[in-house]
Design an enzyme around this catalytic site. Sequence first.
Site, PDB file in Angstrom:
ATOM      1  N   ASP A 196       0.868  -1.115  -0.127  1.00  0.00           N
ATOM      2  CA  ASP A 196      -0.163  -0.089  -0.005  1.00  0.00           C
ATOM      3  C   ASP A 196       0.848   1.187   0.102  1.00  0.00           C
ATOM      4  O   ASP A 196       1.439   1.537   1.069  1.00  0.00           O
ATOM      5  CB  ASP A 196      -0.850  -0.133   1.044  1.00  0.00           C
ATOM      6  CG  ASP A 196      -1.758   1.198   1.405  1.00  0.00           C
ATOM      7  OD1 ASP A 196      -1.933   2.053   0.363  1.00  0.00           O
ATOM      8  OD2 ASP A 196      -2.039   1.701   2.533  1.00  0.00           O
ATOM      9  N   LEU A 220       4.571   3.753   2.863  1.00  0.00           N
ATOM     10  CA  LEU A 220       4.592   2.538   2.159  1.00  0.00           C
ATOM     11  C   LEU A 220       4.293   1.633   3.259  1.00  0.00           C
ATOM     12  O   LEU A 220       5.212   1.243   4.191  1.00  0.00           O
ATOM     13  CB  LEU A 220       5.307   2.422   1.366  1.00  0.00           C
ATOM     14  CG  LEU A 220       5.625   2.770  -0.048  1.00  0.00           C
ATOM     15  CD1 LEU A 220       6.238   4.191   0.056  1.00  0.00           C
ATOM     16  CD2 LEU A 220       6.165   2.019  -1.140  1.00  0.00           C
ATOM     17  N   GLY A 244      -8.882   7.562  -5.691  1.00  0.00           N
ATOM     18  CA  GLY A 244      -7.885   7.149  -5.101  1.00  0.00           C
ATOM     19  C   GLY A 244      -7.898   5.425  -4.884  1.00  0.00           C
ATOM     20  O   GLY A 244      -8.784   4.946  -4.397  1.00  0.00           O
ATOM     21  N   ASP A 304      -6.742   3.752  -2.668  1.00  0.00           N
ATOM     22  CA  ASP A 304      -6.893   3.565  -1.261  1.00  0.00           C
ATOM     23  C   ASP A 304      -8.225   3.369  -0.846  1.00  0.00           C
ATOM     24  O   ASP A 304      -9.008   2.764  -0.377  1.00  0.00           O
ATOM     25  CB  ASP A 304      -5.936   4.454  -0.311  1.00  0.00           C
ATOM     26  CG  ASP A 304      -6.041   5.925  -0.587  1.00  0.00           C
ATOM     27  OD1 ASP A 304      -6.723   6.253  -1.608  1.00  0.00           O
ATOM     28  OD2 ASP A 304      -5.730   6.676   0.343  1.00  0.00           O
ATOM     29  N   ASP A 330     -10.762   7.325   6.990  1.00  0.00           N
ATOM     30  CA  ASP A 330      -9.387   6.919   6.961  1.00  0.00           C
ATOM     31  C   ASP A 330      -8.658   8.047   7.191  1.00  0.00           C
ATOM     32  O   ASP A 330      -8.600   9.016   6.751  1.00  0.00           O
ATOM     33  CB  ASP A 330      -8.968   6.529   5.549  1.00  0.00           C
ATOM     34  CG  ASP A 330      -7.782   5.671   5.413  1.00  0.00           C
ATOM     35  OD1 ASP A 330      -6.907   5.938   6.273  1.00  0.00           O
ATOM     36  OD2 ASP A 330      -7.392   5.091   4.221  1.00  0.00           O
TER      37      ASP A 330
END
EC number: 2.7.1.33
Length: 261
Positions: free
Chosen positions: A6, A12, A108, A110, A130
């Site tokens: 991720d 990261l 995005g 994510d 998030d």
Amino acid sequence: MLLAIDAGNTNLVFALVDGGEIRARWRIATDPRRTADEYSVWLHQLLELEGFSRGDVDAVIIGTVVPRALHNLQVLSSKYFGAEALVAGVGDAAWPIKLDVDEPHNVGADRALNAIAAHAKHDGELIVIDFGTATTFDVVGSDGAYRGGIIAPGINLSLDALVSAAAKLPRIAIEAPKDDMSVIGRTTADQMLIGIYWGYVAMLEGLVARMKAELGGPVKVIATGGLALLFDKHTDAFDAIEPDLTIQGLSLLYDRVRGAR
């Protein structure tokens, strides 16, 4: 085992996933200039410390919101793990959910991955919060579709902007104020902490309330990201905390692709 990566704007996260279970995870600051060789030296040492080896990884999937970081991560996968990495949202790993927004290409990775995982773990209509570089509030329909949301500055980003713009303000750590009964600070540092922390709680509670009012029916609120537990102590806004939602989304997406092959 699956290596799920991720790649966020700040960090990261590398996670080793076996049968849907996260066996190990590691975090490194995001730097698009970091080469595949540098990643490999760092990652292989960490694998060994956890009792794993390079040969235990037989598949790689990457979700990234940092396009410049993608190439070196793909080289890492092919050169050091002998696997062609799947890229979330691309090709065989195209999104299995509907992106029901005006600009689906701008969603995005994510946020889409969070929607996939949240829908798999919870029934009904959802709001996923998030806490990352930005704090995002995303609506996931009862059918799993991503239906839009909100982007707000992350709390660390807000604090950095405050400190950099005001010469005499000190840099402070983000934590819950020691006195949760008072919002009147007696020192500069206390006043800053109250403003940042309680201001953020008020923002998230206010936005969640407005989103619920607009959506109408029953909605469950899921929080993820490193700071979710910090805020959970002082708000009733969350129905559940899912710390690894994005990694779980990557694992579910990989399983879907593997099942289709």
